[in-house]
Write a protein that holds these residues in place. Structure first.
Motif, short mmCIF file in Angstrom:
data_model
loop_
_atom_site.label_atom_id
_atom_site.label_comp_id
_atom_site.label_asym_id
_atom_site.label_seq_id
_atom_site.Cartn_x
_atom_site.Cartn_y
_atom_site.Cartn_z
N VAL A 44 0.78 -1.15 0.04
CA VAL A 44 0.11 -0.10 0.12
C VAL A 44 0.82 1.06 -0.05
O VAL A 44 1.74 1.30 0.82
N GLY A 45 0.52 2.22 -0.89
CA GLY A 45 1.41 3.34 -1.11
C GLY A 45 0.70 4.77 -1.53
O GLY A 45 -0.39 4.82 -1.64
N GLU A 46 1.43 5.64 -1.30
CA GLU A 46 0.83 7.00 -1.94
C GLU A 46 1.94 7.58 -2.72
O GLU A 46 3.17 7.50 -2.46
N THR A 47 1.55 8.50 -3.57
CA THR A 47 2.45 9.09 -4.55
C THR A 47 2.02 10.28 -5.15
O THR A 47 0.70 10.33 -5.26
N CYS A 48 2.63 11.26 -5.61
CA CYS A 48 2.18 12.20 -6.47
C CYS A 48 2.61 11.99 -8.02
O CYS A 48 1.84 12.59 -8.74
N ASN A 49 3.19 11.07 -8.10
CA ASN A 49 3.43 10.61 -9.47
C ASN A 49 3.42 9.16 -9.61
O ASN A 49 4.37 8.18 -9.60
N ILE A 50 2.20 8.63 -10.00
CA ILE A 50 1.95 7.17 -10.08
C ILE A 50 2.75 6.54 -11.15
O ILE A 50 3.14 5.13 -11.25
N ARG A 87 -2.72 -0.62 8.05
CA ARG A 87 -3.43 -1.34 9.35
C ARG A 87 -4.42 -2.41 8.94
O ARG A 87 -4.02 -3.61 9.59
N ILE A 88 -5.09 -2.16 8.18
CA ILE A 88 -6.09 -3.06 7.86
C ILE A 88 -5.59 -4.48 6.98
O ILE A 88 -6.02 -5.49 7.52
N LEU A 89 -4.85 -4.07 5.76
CA LEU A 89 -4.57 -5.27 5.05
C LEU A 89 -3.16 -6.03 5.31
O LEU A 89 -3.15 -7.30 4.80
N LYS A 90 -2.50 -5.25 6.25
CA LYS A 90 -0.98 -6.04 6.54
C LYS A 90 -0.18 -6.54 5.46
O LYS A 90 0.31 -7.51 5.17
N MET A 92 2.83 -7.46 2.95
CA MET A 92 4.12 -8.05 3.30
C MET A 92 5.12 -6.79 3.01
O MET A 92 6.01 -7.03 3.63
N PHE A 93 4.99 -6.24 2.22
CA PHE A 93 6.22 -5.21 1.85
C PHE A 93 6.06 -3.94 2.64
O PHE A 93 6.90 -3.09 2.59
N ASN A 94 5.00 -3.79 3.37
CA ASN A 94 4.76 -2.53 4.31
C ASN A 94 4.99 -2.99 5.76
O ASN A 94 4.74 -2.26 6.66
N ASN A 95 5.85 -4.08 6.01
CA ASN A 95 6.03 -4.79 7.47
C ASN A 95 6.71 -3.54 8.19
O ASN A 95 6.28 -3.78 9.42
N ARG A 96 7.43 -2.71 7.81
CA ARG A 96 7.92 -1.79 9.15
C ARG A 96 6.73 -0.94 9.23
O ARG A 96 7.07 -0.38 10.51
N TYR A 97 5.77 -0.84 8.67
CA TYR A 97 4.73 -0.15 9.26
C TYR A 97 3.84 -0.86 10.01
O TYR A 97 2.93 -0.32 10.99
N CYS A 98 3.84 -2.05 9.93
CA CYS A 98 2.88 -2.93 10.71
C CYS A 98 3.59 -3.77 12.07
O CYS A 98 2.77 -4.31 12.84
N SER A 99 4.57 -3.41 12.35
CA SER A 99 5.45 -3.76 13.41
C SER A 99 4.79 -3.41 14.57
O SER A 99 4.12 -2.26 14.85
N LYS A 100 4.97 -4.14 15.81
CA LYS A 100 4.40 -3.74 17.28
C LYS A 100 4.79 -2.50 17.56
O LYS A 100 3.98 -1.67 17.93
#
Length: 108
Positions: A44-50, A87-90, A92-100
């Motif tokens: 999951v990500g955000e960008t101004c230039n897709i 937070r909802i979808l967890k 696998m490549f966003n694991n640094r944001y899903c850690s405890k």
């Protein structure tokens, strides 16, 4: 907001449909994107230039990946939605944001 509200593309379609962003430096639109492979959300990500972001995500986008996009004019809203979907979808490549120890990111 549901994933059904997003536009769905494969990698090649994103690159074709947003190729005009190749040379844009100050885009006033922001994209929230979700990459699904084999039915599971992997990023999951955000960008101004897709366009350039999908170029950089070549390793995360398999041939059968689906990229869900939604365009916004408010960056703060996109950032909040990005955190929500991580937070909802967890993915696998966003694991640094899903850690405890990273839950403070989701308080806003």
């Amino acid at each position: 907001m549901k994933v059904d509200d997003f536009s769905a593309y494969n990698r090649e379609e994103v690159l074709k449909n947003y190729k005009e962003l190749r040379y844009v430096k100050d885009n006033k639109s922001y994209f929230l994107y979700l990459i699904f492979t084999a039915g599971a959300c992997v990023y999951v990500g955000e960008t101004c230039n897709i366009f350039w972001r999908v170029i950089k995500h070549k390793s995360k986008c398999a041939q059968d990946s689906v990229i869900y996009l939604q365009e916004y004019s408010d960056k703060e809203r996109v950032l909040k939605l990005e955190k929500h979907y991580i937070r909802i979808l967890k993915p696998m490549f966003n694991n640094r944001y899903c850690s405890k120890n990273q839950l403070e990111l989701f308080l806003t």
